[in-house]
Design a protein around this motif. Structure first.
Motif, short mmCIF file in Angstrom:
data_model
loop_
_atom_site.label_atom_id
_atom_site.label_comp_id
_atom_site.label_asym_id
_atom_site.label_seq_id
_atom_site.Cartn_x
_atom_site.Cartn_y
_atom_site.Cartn_z
N LEU A 5 -0.34 -10.67 4.93
CA LEU A 5 -0.71 -9.54 5.93
C LEU A 5 -1.96 -9.90 6.62
CD1 LEU A 5 -0.03 -6.39 7.04
CD2 LEU A 5 -1.43 -5.97 4.93
N THR A 65 -5.87 4.70 6.30
CA THR A 65 -4.81 3.92 7.05
C THR A 65 -4.07 5.05 8.16
OG1 THR A 65 -2.68 3.04 6.91
CG2 THR A 65 -3.11 4.66 5.49
N THR A 94 -1.24 3.90 9.43
CA THR A 94 0.10 2.99 9.55
C THR A 94 1.04 3.22 8.18
OG1 THR A 94 1.36 0.93 9.84
CG2 THR A 94 -0.85 0.91 8.79
N HIS A 95 2.08 2.95 8.37
CA HIS A 95 3.16 3.27 7.10
C HIS A 95 3.12 1.90 6.26
CE1 HIS A 95 4.05 7.26 7.89
NE2 HIS A 95 4.35 6.98 9.07
N GLU A 96 2.59 0.81 6.95
CA GLU A 96 2.59 -0.43 6.05
C GLU A 96 1.80 -0.58 5.07
OE1 GLU A 96 1.94 -3.77 8.73
OE2 GLU A 96 2.75 -3.00 10.44
#
Length: 165
Positions: free
Chosen positions: A17, A91, A93-95
Motif C-alpha cells: 500500500l 480515514t 477511504t474504505h481501503e
C-alpha cells in the motif's frame, strides 16, 4: 529557521500500500520545542492527498495533534509506533480502517548525515552535562565527608540529591 522540520518521503507498506511518510525532526540544540513553533509550520509542498500519510518522529503529543489535523484531507492518516508499525487514526477511504495496523520498514531518510551529526552533538552535550553533575556531586560528597566526619551519606543520582544519614 523553524525548530521543526518536516520531510515527506514516498513509501509503501509490506503489503504494497503506497503512502507518504512525514518525518518530524526537531532541529534546535536542546531538542525542545515551544508552542510558538507551531505558528507558521506548514506541511511540505507536493503532498499527494489521494494517498495516506504516516507521521513519524520525536515530538510532543500536541505537535502530533496539529499534524493529524493538517493531514486531514489525505485519504487516511496514520502514526508510526515502533512496536506495532503504522496505526491508522483517521480515514476517508474504505481501503483502510481506523486502528488498522500496517507493518513497514522505515524509509531511508536522505540527508541523514546532518541529522546524525546533530544527534551525535546532542549526545555529547548530554554526556558533558552528566559529567558536570557527577563532578559536582563528587565535590559535594568530598566536602560533606570532611565536614560531617563520622556520619554516613548516600547519593541517589536519579534525584540529584545528597542524603546525609
Amino acid at each position: 529557521m523553524n525548530a521543526i522540520q518536516l520531510k515527506v518521503i514516498p513509501h509503501q507498506t509490506h503489503s504494497g500500500l503506497p503512502y507518504q511518510h512525514l518525518h518530524i525532526e526537531i532541529t534546535n540544540d536542546n531538542g525542545i520545542i515551544m508552542l510558538a513553533d507551531l505558528k507558521g509550520l506548514k506541511l511540505p509542498p507536493g503532498i499527494d492527498f489521494t494517498q495516506g500519510i504516516v507521521i513519524e518522529g520525536k515530538g510532543p503529543i500536541w505537535l502530533y495533534g496539529y499534524l493529524v489535523h493538517e493531514c486531514h484531507p489525505a485519504a487516511w492518516v496514520g502514526c508510526y509506533d515502533p512496536r506495532l508499525g503504522i496505526v491508522v487514526v483517521s480515514t476517508h477511504t474504505h481501503e483502510v480502517s481506523i486502528s488498522e495496523v500496517f507493518k513497514v520498514d522505515m524509509p531511508v531518510l536522505g540527508g541523514s548525515e546532518c541529522s546524525l551529526s546533530r544527534q551525535f552533538e546532542s549526545c555529547l552535550r548530554v554526556k558533558f552535562r552528566f559529567e558536570q553533575v557527577q563532578h559536582s556531586l563528587e565535590a559535594m560528597v568530598n566536602q560533606t565527608a570532611r565536614i560531617e566526619k563520622g556520619k554516613h551519606f548516600k547519593i541517589f543520582p536519579t534525584f540529584n540529591k545528597l542524603f546525609i544519614c
